[in-house]
Design a protein around this motif. Structure first.
Motif, PDB file in Angstrom:
ATOM      1  N   TYR A  83       9.767  33.453   0.073  1.00  0.00           N
ATOM      2  CA  TYR A  83       9.516  34.104   1.364  1.00  0.00           C
ATOM      3  C   TYR A  83       8.210  33.585   1.954  1.00  0.00           C
ATOM      4  O   TYR A  83       7.253  33.337   1.209  1.00  0.00           O
ATOM      5  CB  TYR A  83       9.458  35.624   1.182  1.00  0.00           C
ATOM      6  CG  TYR A  83      10.762  36.185   0.657  1.00  0.00           C
ATOM      7  CD1 TYR A  83      11.770  36.545   1.541  1.00  0.00           C
ATOM      8  CD2 TYR A  83      10.973  36.323  -0.710  1.00  0.00           C
ATOM      9  CE1 TYR A  83      12.977  37.052   1.056  1.00  0.00           C
ATOM     10  CE2 TYR A  83      12.171  36.815  -1.197  1.00  0.00           C
ATOM     11  CZ  TYR A  83      13.174  37.182  -0.310  1.00  0.00           C
ATOM     12  OH  TYR A  83      14.361  37.674  -0.773  1.00  0.00           O
ATOM     13  N   PRO A  84       8.165  33.421   3.289  1.00  0.00           N
ATOM     14  CA  PRO A  84       9.243  33.661   4.279  1.00  0.00           C
ATOM     15  C   PRO A  84      10.403  32.703   4.090  1.00  0.00           C
ATOM     16  O   PRO A  84      10.217  31.566   3.673  1.00  0.00           O
ATOM     17  CB  PRO A  84       8.545  33.448   5.615  1.00  0.00           C
ATOM     18  CG  PRO A  84       7.407  32.548   5.305  1.00  0.00           C
ATOM     19  CD  PRO A  84       6.936  32.930   3.926  1.00  0.00           C
ATOM     20  N   LEU A  85      11.631  33.198   4.435  1.00  0.00           N
ATOM     21  CA  LEU A  85      12.841  32.443   4.176  1.00  0.00           C
ATOM     22  C   LEU A  85      12.923  31.222   5.094  1.00  0.00           C
ATOM     23  O   LEU A  85      12.707  31.319   6.307  1.00  0.00           O
ATOM     24  CB  LEU A  85      14.067  33.327   4.387  1.00  0.00           C
ATOM     25  CG  LEU A  85      14.224  34.473   3.384  1.00  0.00           C
ATOM     26  CD1 LEU A  85      15.391  35.349   3.786  1.00  0.00           C
ATOM     27  CD2 LEU A  85      14.414  33.953   1.964  1.00  0.00           C
ATOM     28  N   VAL A  86      13.255  30.074   4.528  1.00  0.00           N
ATOM     29  CA  VAL A  86      13.471  28.838   5.279  1.00  0.00           C
ATOM     30  C   VAL A  86      14.609  28.075   4.616  1.00  0.00           C
ATOM     31  O   VAL A  86      14.924  28.296   3.440  1.00  0.00           O
ATOM     32  CB  VAL A  86      12.202  27.952   5.300  1.00  0.00           C
ATOM     33  CG1 VAL A  86      11.104  28.584   6.128  1.00  0.00           C
ATOM     34  CG2 VAL A  86      11.718  27.643   3.892  1.00  0.00           C
ATOM     35  N   VAL A  87      15.227  27.192   5.378  1.00  0.00           N
ATOM     36  CA  VAL A  87      16.267  26.318   4.846  1.00  0.00           C
ATOM     37  C   VAL A  87      15.760  24.884   4.990  1.00  0.00           C
ATOM     38  O   VAL A  87      15.249  24.489   6.036  1.00  0.00           O
ATOM     39  CB  VAL A  87      17.602  26.525   5.593  1.00  0.00           C
ATOM     40  CG1 VAL A  87      17.479  26.231   7.075  1.00  0.00           C
ATOM     41  CG2 VAL A  87      18.697  25.646   4.980  1.00  0.00           C
ATOM     42  N   ILE A  88      15.862  24.109   3.913  1.00  0.00           N
ATOM     43  CA  ILE A  88      15.306  22.757   3.891  1.00  0.00           C
ATOM     44  C   ILE A  88      16.307  21.772   4.481  1.00  0.00           C
ATOM     45  O   ILE A  88      17.468  22.105   4.758  1.00  0.00           O
ATOM     46  CB  ILE A  88      14.930  22.354   2.451  1.00  0.00           C
ATOM     47  CG1 ILE A  88      16.154  22.354   1.545  1.00  0.00           C
ATOM     48  CG2 ILE A  88      13.872  23.295   1.908  1.00  0.00           C
ATOM     49  CD1 ILE A  88      15.879  21.857   0.160  1.00  0.00           C
ATOM     50  N   THR A  89      15.856  20.525   4.674  1.00  0.00           N
ATOM     51  CA  THR A  89      16.666  19.524   5.387  1.00  0.00           C
ATOM     52  C   THR A  89      17.955  19.189   4.648  1.00  0.00           C
ATOM     53  O   THR A  89      18.982  18.941   5.285  1.00  0.00           O
ATOM     54  CB  THR A  89      15.830  18.247   5.561  1.00  0.00           C
ATOM     55  OG1 THR A  89      15.337  17.823   4.283  1.00  0.00           O
ATOM     56  CG2 THR A  89      14.665  18.480   6.501  1.00  0.00           C
ATOM     57  N   GLU A  90      17.964  19.172   3.307  1.00  0.00           N
ATOM     58  CA  GLU A  90      19.188  18.861   2.567  1.00  0.00           C
ATOM     59  C   GLU A  90      20.273  19.893   2.828  1.00  0.00           C
ATOM     60  O   GLU A  90      21.446  19.547   3.031  1.00  0.00           O
ATOM     61  CB  GLU A  90      18.894  18.783   1.069  1.00  0.00           C
ATOM     62  CG  GLU A  90      18.091  17.574   0.637  1.00  0.00           C
ATOM     63  CD  GLU A  90      16.599  17.776   0.838  1.00  0.00           C
ATOM     64  OE1 GLU A  90      16.224  18.858   1.362  1.00  0.00           O
ATOM     65  OE2 GLU A  90      15.815  16.870   0.494  1.00  0.00           O
ATOM     66  N   GLU A  91      19.910  21.190   2.863  1.00  0.00           N
ATOM     67  CA  GLU A  91      20.889  22.242   3.120  1.00  0.00           C
ATOM     68  C   GLU A  91      21.321  22.247   4.579  1.00  0.00           C
ATOM     69  O   GLU A  91      22.475  22.558   4.897  1.00  0.00           O
ATOM     70  CB  GLU A  91      20.296  23.601   2.733  1.00  0.00           C
ATOM     71  CG  GLU A  91      19.942  23.730   1.252  1.00  0.00           C
ATOM     72  CD  GLU A  91      21.178  23.617   0.366  1.00  0.00           C
ATOM     73  OE1 GLU A  91      22.286  23.948   0.829  1.00  0.00           O
ATOM     74  OE2 GLU A  91      21.030  23.195  -0.795  1.00  0.00           O
ATOM     75  N   ILE A  92      20.388  21.884   5.474  1.00  0.00           N
ATOM     76  CA  ILE A  92      20.764  21.783   6.893  1.00  0.00           C
ATOM     77  C   ILE A  92      21.807  20.694   7.070  1.00  0.00           C
ATOM     78  O   ILE A  92      22.821  20.870   7.778  1.00  0.00           O
ATOM     79  CB  ILE A  92      19.520  21.495   7.755  1.00  0.00           C
ATOM     80  CG1 ILE A  92      18.527  22.654   7.679  1.00  0.00           C
ATOM     81  CG2 ILE A  92      19.916  21.250   9.202  1.00  0.00           C
ATOM     82  CD1 ILE A  92      17.195  22.364   8.345  1.00  0.00           C
ATOM     83  N   GLU A  93      21.583  19.528   6.433  1.00  0.00           N
ATOM     84  CA  GLU A  93      22.556  18.442   6.521  1.00  0.00           C
ATOM     85  C   GLU A  93      23.892  18.861   5.924  1.00  0.00           C
ATOM     86  O   GLU A  93      24.955  18.556   6.479  1.00  0.00           O
ATOM     87  CB  GLU A  93      22.006  17.208   5.802  1.00  0.00           C
ATOM     88  CG  GLU A  93      22.938  16.008   5.863  1.00  0.00           C
ATOM     89  CD  GLU A  93      22.367  14.797   5.142  1.00  0.00           C
ATOM     90  OE1 GLU A  93      23.035  13.740   5.147  1.00  0.00           O
ATOM     91  OE2 GLU A  93      21.263  14.911   4.577  1.00  0.00           O
ATOM     92  N   TYR A  94      23.863  19.566   4.779  1.00  0.00           N
ATOM     93  CA  TYR A  94      25.110  20.039   4.156  1.00  0.00           C
ATOM     94  C   TYR A  94      25.883  20.953   5.100  1.00  0.00           C
ATOM     95  O   TYR A  94      27.102  20.810   5.271  1.00  0.00           O
ATOM     96  CB  TYR A  94      24.759  20.766   2.853  1.00  0.00           C
ATOM     97  CG  TYR A  94      25.912  21.495   2.228  1.00  0.00           C
ATOM     98  CD1 TYR A  94      26.898  20.820   1.507  1.00  0.00           C
ATOM     99  CD2 TYR A  94      26.027  22.885   2.348  1.00  0.00           C
ATOM    100  CE1 TYR A  94      27.960  21.500   0.933  1.00  0.00           C
ATOM    101  CE2 TYR A  94      27.087  23.570   1.777  1.00  0.00           C
ATOM    102  CZ  TYR A  94      28.054  22.872   1.073  1.00  0.00           C
ATOM    103  OH  TYR A  94      29.104  23.547   0.514  1.00  0.00           O
TER     104      TYR A  94
END
Length: 542
Positions: A83-94
């Protein structure tokens, strides 16, 4: 249960953050109402309702509120457990790649790489509201209408959030009436539900899957094709797919679910998420280890650089010292060469002087030998004259006086010779170096002195012989008068060791190796002064 708890905590975090207006970290109990029995989707919807209006404006987006809720749920599923919650570039691409595949579009990797470069310059991750805005702006779905985008979001939502592994229309055979009815089938990790329509409002039944279930293909019968059967412990379900391809896909999907239940593994998308996270953690650990190694290598490199710098400075100092020493050595060598050259020149000059002296001595020796030979000749003539004088009685008295004078001169010459000999001894004993230089000269002088002494002794013997023959000389004196006159003229031309017995100066005369009275006192003083200067010059050169 751990995964479900983590997902619920993420939804609660969003709601808590929205309710914490003053950012004090506290929320009143009246704002949080917790019930014992609740549906997960309903719980997520409640948290979404509490937080979305304060964080995003939906008016300019291409997606509806329901689609934004689904993207929000997908964000909670794909975000990191911090936390704070974030989504990284690998998961965004997925997520974006799966969304494009479900919409039937083509994934543009170059566009995402450009976007990732922009994202890396900022923070390398997105929040939930930034992800909703990215999808809602249609940046990666250009050319797609809203309905297609909404359908793609729904399919990704069903797969990742609702655990829908496969869905679609198929024919099912009834258990009571044995008739075939079209149903909308939804395959989950542990069940296969079927509905009247795809809106999932009228659920007609559910096939519970466990590790004892199996699925088999059936031959065509009763006018139905592409048949397969799902066998459970209590019932069996005959199903007809629309074509062979869909039949094989459904059989493969059901077998996958049964196999996962037998192995105790989660749904494929959950397992893929865990694998991606483990891979990232491994990569982060490797990255951290690599950074630590790089740090240690950098420290070692810096230490090595400092050591090399220190060695370089020492080498420069050593080179400077060596250069200075080389200059000193060259200067010393040059000085030694100059000194050696000077010594050589001095020795050459001394050698030339010695050679000149030797040549002079040799010339003087030749002159001396010539005089000796002349004296010997004179001695022979003198003997003849004395023979004549013995016969001359008339000059007896004159001969006696002459003999007396000769004795006196001989005594004086003997005294002079002894004095010269003493001076030579004192000069020789002054220094050993002078003795070495004048050794040859002294030997020559001593030889000449001894020769002179021998001559004196010979003359003395001759004198005694002359006295014995005095009587005979008196008789022949008259006859030898004429001969004696001519002999006196010849003797007057030579100043040798023996002078004519006649009246002359009674003063002391010097005896040298060139004969008596060969040098005057002034000449001897000049020669002595020159010899002393040469001696001092040789001592200063040494």
């Amino acid at each position: 249960m751990g995964l479900l708890r983590d997902e619920l905590l993420k939804s609660i975090w969003h709601a808590f953050t929205a309710l914490d207006v003053d950012q004090s970290g506290k929320v009143s109990k009246s704002q949080l109402k917790v019930r014992d029995n609740f549906d997960i989707l309903e719980f997520n919807n409640v948290c979404w309702t509490l937080c979305f209006k304060k964080n995003i404006n939906m008016s300019h987006l291409l997606i509806s509120n329901d689609d934004a809720f689904k993207v929000w749920c997908i964000f909670n599923f794909l975000s990191e457990d911090r936390y704070p919650l974030v989504v990284i570039t690998e998961e965004i691409e997925y997520f974006l790649r799966k969304l494009m595949e479900d919409m039937g579009g083509i994934w543009n990797q170059e566009r995402f790489d450009d976007y990732k470069l922009t994202l890396n310059r900022k923070q390398q991750c997105l929040s939930a509201w930034e992800l909703i805005e990215l999808v809602g702006m249609g940046h990666f779905s250009k050319g797609m209408n809203r309905q297609t985008l909404s359908m793609g979001i729904s399919e990704v939502f069903q797969e990742l959030i609702l655990d829908v592994l496969r869905q679609g229309y198929m024919m099912k055979k009834g258990h009571k009436r044995k008739n075939w009815t079209e149903r909308w089938f939804v395959l989950g990790p542990n069940s296969m539900s079927y509905y009247v329509r795809e809106d999932l409002t009228d659920k007609k039944g559910e096939i519970l899957l466990d590790r004892n279930c199996c699925v088999e293909s059936l031959p065509d019968k009763e006018g139905k094709k592409c048949l397969f059967i799902v066998k459970c412990s209590d019932k069996s379900f005959e199903i007809s797919a629309s074509d062979k391809k869909r039949k094989q896909e459904w059989i493969q999907a059901i077998q996958t679910c049964i196999q996962l239940l037998r192995l105790g593994l989660p749904a494929p998308h959950l397992e893929a998420k865990l694998r991606r996270r483990e891979l990232r953690q491994k990569q982060q650990a490797e990255q951290g280890e690599l950074e630590e190694r790089m740090r240690l290598l950098q420290i070692a490199n810096e230490n090595k650089h400092r050591q090399l710098e220190s060695m370089r400075k020492k080498l420069e100092e050593a080179a400077a010292t060596a250069t200075l020493e080389e200059q000193r050595r060259k200067q010393t060598q040059t000085d030694l060469q100059d000194r050696y050259r000077t010594d050589l020149e001095r020795e050459k000059m001394v050698r030339q002087q010695m050679e000149e002296q030797v040549a002079q001595k040799s010339s003087e020796l030749e002159q001396y030998l010539q005089r000796v030979r002349e004296l010997e000749d004179m001695y022979h003539r003198l003997e003849d004259a004395l023979e004549d004088e013995r016969q001359a009685r008339q000059d007896e008295e004159t001969m006696r006086k002459l003999q007396t004078r000769l004795l006196e001169e001989e005594s004086a010459k003997r005294a002079e010779l002894e004095q010269i000999h003493l001076q030579q001894q004192r000069a020789i004993s002054q220094t050993q170096a002078e003795k070495q230089e004048l050794e040859s000269e002294r030997l020559a002088k001593e030889t000449a002195l001894q020769a002179a002494m021998l001559q004196l002794e010979s003359l003395e013997r001759e004198r005694h012989g002359a006295l014995e023959q005095y009587e005979e000389v008196r008789m022949k004196l008259e006859q030898a008068a004429n001969k004696t006159k001519s002999w006196k003229d010849k003797v007057a031309k030579h100043e040798g060791m023996v002078r004519l017995i006649q009246p002359g100066d009674k003063g002391p005369q010097r005896m040298t190796n060139w004969g008596p009275a060969a040098f005057t006192d002034t000449e001897l003083d000049l020669r002595k002064k020159s010899w002393q200067e040469k001696k001092n010059h040789n001592q200063s050169a040494q």
